[in-house]
Design a protein around this motif. Sequence first.
Motif, PDB file in Angstrom:
ATOM      1  N   LYS A 182       0.813  -1.217   0.000  1.00 51.54           N
ATOM      2  CA  LYS A 182       0.000   0.000   0.000  1.00 51.54           C
ATOM      3  C   LYS A 182       0.847   1.269   0.000  1.00 51.54           C
ATOM      4  CE  LYS A 182      -4.150  -1.896   2.147  1.00 51.54           C
ATOM      5  NZ  LYS A 182      -5.119  -1.761   3.260  1.00 51.54           N
ATOM      6  N   HIS A 183       2.038   1.185   0.574  1.00 49.91           N
ATOM      7  CA  HIS A 183       2.909   2.359   0.586  1.00 49.91           C
ATOM      8  C   HIS A 183       3.326   2.732  -0.840  1.00 49.91           C
ATOM      9  CE1 HIS A 183       3.195   2.623   4.917  1.00 49.91           C
ATOM     10  NE2 HIS A 183       3.475   1.319   4.992  1.00 49.91           N
ATOM     11  N   ARG A 198       2.206   6.051  -2.843  1.00 49.96           N
ATOM     12  CA  ARG A 198       3.248   6.911  -3.404  1.00 49.96           C
ATOM     13  C   ARG A 198       2.980   7.183  -4.883  1.00 49.96           C
ATOM     14  NH1 ARG A 198       9.417   5.496  -4.882  1.00 49.96           N
ATOM     15  NH2 ARG A 198      10.140   7.628  -5.246  1.00 49.96           N
ATOM     16  N   LEU A 199       2.556   6.134  -5.618  1.00 50.65           N
ATOM     17  CA  LEU A 199       2.224   6.295  -7.035  1.00 50.65           C
ATOM     18  C   LEU A 199       1.103   7.314  -7.217  1.00 50.65           C
ATOM     19  CD1 LEU A 199       2.209   5.540 -10.053  1.00 50.65           C
ATOM     20  CD2 LEU A 199       0.654   3.658  -9.467  1.00 50.65           C
ATOM     21  N   LEU A 200       0.048   7.156  -6.437  1.00 49.45           N
ATOM     22  CA  LEU A 200      -1.097   8.060  -6.563  1.00 49.45           C
ATOM     23  C   LEU A 200      -0.714   9.493  -6.209  1.00 49.45           C
ATOM     24  CD1 LEU A 200      -3.929   5.839  -5.014  1.00 49.45           C
ATOM     25  CD2 LEU A 200      -3.222   6.046  -7.407  1.00 49.45           C
ATOM     26  N   LYS A 201       0.141   9.635  -5.207  1.00 46.67           N
ATOM     27  CA  LYS A 201       0.576  10.968  -4.788  1.00 46.67           C
ATOM     28  C   LYS A 201       1.389  11.642  -5.889  1.00 46.67           C
ATOM     29  CE  LYS A 201       3.016  13.363  -1.056  1.00 46.67           C
ATOM     30  NZ  LYS A 201       3.751  13.199   0.232  1.00 46.67           N
ATOM     31  N   LEU A 202       2.304  10.890  -6.507  1.00 49.54           N
ATOM     32  CA  LEU A 202       3.120  11.441  -7.588  1.00 49.54           C
ATOM     33  C   LEU A 202       2.271  11.780  -8.813  1.00 49.54           C
ATOM     34  CD1 LEU A 202       6.293   9.138  -7.431  1.00 49.54           C
ATOM     35  CD2 LEU A 202       6.082  11.508  -6.650  1.00 49.54           C
ATOM     36  N   ASN A 228      -6.007   4.278 -14.055  1.00 48.35           N
ATOM     37  CA  ASN A 228      -7.348   4.222 -14.634  1.00 48.35           C
ATOM     38  C   ASN A 228      -8.354   3.677 -13.624  1.00 48.35           C
ATOM     39  OD1 ASN A 228      -9.231   4.384 -16.908  1.00 48.35           O
ATOM     40  ND2 ASN A 228      -9.226   2.148 -16.813  1.00 48.35           N
ATOM     41  N   LEU A 229      -7.964   2.640 -12.893  1.00 51.73           N
ATOM     42  CA  LEU A 229      -8.841   2.081 -11.862  1.00 51.73           C
ATOM     43  C   LEU A 229      -9.107   3.087 -10.750  1.00 51.73           C
ATOM     44  CD1 LEU A 229      -7.486  -1.575 -11.514  1.00 51.73           C
ATOM     45  CD2 LEU A 229      -9.680  -0.866 -12.478  1.00 51.73           C
ATOM     46  N   CYS A 230      -8.104   3.917 -10.492  1.00 46.89           N
ATOM     47  CA  CYS A 230      -8.248   4.927  -9.439  1.00 46.89           C
ATOM     48  C   CYS A 230      -8.822   6.240  -9.977  1.00 46.89           C
ATOM     49  CB  CYS A 230      -6.890   5.183  -8.783  1.00 46.89           C
ATOM     50  SG  CYS A 230      -6.222   3.740  -7.920  1.00 46.89           S
ATOM     51  N   LYS A 231      -9.200   6.222 -11.265  1.00 43.60           N
ATOM     52  CA  LYS A 231      -9.805   7.385 -11.920  1.00 43.60           C
ATOM     53  C   LYS A 231      -8.913   8.627 -11.852  1.00 43.60           C
ATOM     54  CE  LYS A 231     -14.519   5.746 -11.189  1.00 43.60           C
ATOM     55  NZ  LYS A 231     -15.878   6.046 -10.657  1.00 43.60           N
ATOM     56  N   ILE A 232      -7.641   8.402 -12.139  1.00 43.08           N
ATOM     57  CA  ILE A 232      -6.676   9.506 -12.180  1.00 43.08           C
ATOM     58  C   ILE A 232      -6.095   9.592 -13.584  1.00 43.08           C
ATOM     59  CG2 ILE A 232      -4.450  10.360 -11.333  1.00 43.08           C
ATOM     60  CD1 ILE A 232      -5.043   9.032  -8.675  1.00 43.08           C
TER      61      ILE A 232
END
Length: 291
Positions: A12-13, A17-21, A48-52
């Motif tokens: 999860k870390h 981190r990926l989502l934050k970047l 895409n799954l996280c809608k970003i």
Amino acid sequence: MKNFGAKIFKDKHKLNRLLKLAKTNKYSAPHLAKIFLCERKTILGILNLCKIKLKNLGKFKKKYFCNDNFFKTLIPSSTYWLGFVTADGCLYCGKNKSKKFQIALKESDVGHLRYFKKALNSNVKIYFIKSNRSAGFSLSSSVIFDSLVSLGVLPNKSFSMGTVSVPNNLMSHFIRGVFDGDGSLSGERITHLQIAIVGHTPLLRQIQNIFIKKCGVKKVNLYPASYANGCTISRLQYTGSQIFRILGFLYKNSTEETRLKRKYEKYLMFKNKFPLSFRESMEQYKNPAKL
């Protein structure tokens, strides 16, 4: 997420981190893939799954750049080049409907193209064509394309051209650009001196009205030069010593970068060859009427 790098981002870390970047909009998918040692499609699948969506996704840095806003605000230099483009430029849509701008001159005038490149703050390369001894360059810029259209320069202007939207106080710069592109200066004797501009009839009428008001010349007939695709190409010309008033108006407040050298030198040659006619012509109309 088993189909999109479940093993890599099971931690999860790493996922956080990926989502934050990604949310910083500073990283491309290939860049993030290098950071997390995975494939680009893995990054895109997770996001895409996280809608970003990545801000720069699918966009690439242009090889050739320029000041896209050059024609958005008209000043003497941009107005001059607007006139030059009106005469010698071309707007067209290339592959993938990309909006392009192209200009070409005689090879001997390549120095003038370099002035234009400098004004545009562009790194575009100038090409040379040996068969017709010409030089030119082409730029892809939807902003410049749309700016020129809004000012009255139309795509495929060889077939359609009306008047151009230029502030009255900048018209001398605009007409000088048109003259440098589609004008001529000739004659051996004072009575045979001639200035002429070839172009679409509505544009030449607009230019003639400025000459009448600013230079004290009379209205003359436009001579048909050619007719094609429903558009008339005409010729506006004035002869004799009155051309000095027109040229004086055109070259006032010009700079080396905003006048074609060979035509300006011919003007100076006429001025030195016929000094009395020059002075008399200018004295006849010292205070032109304001527009």
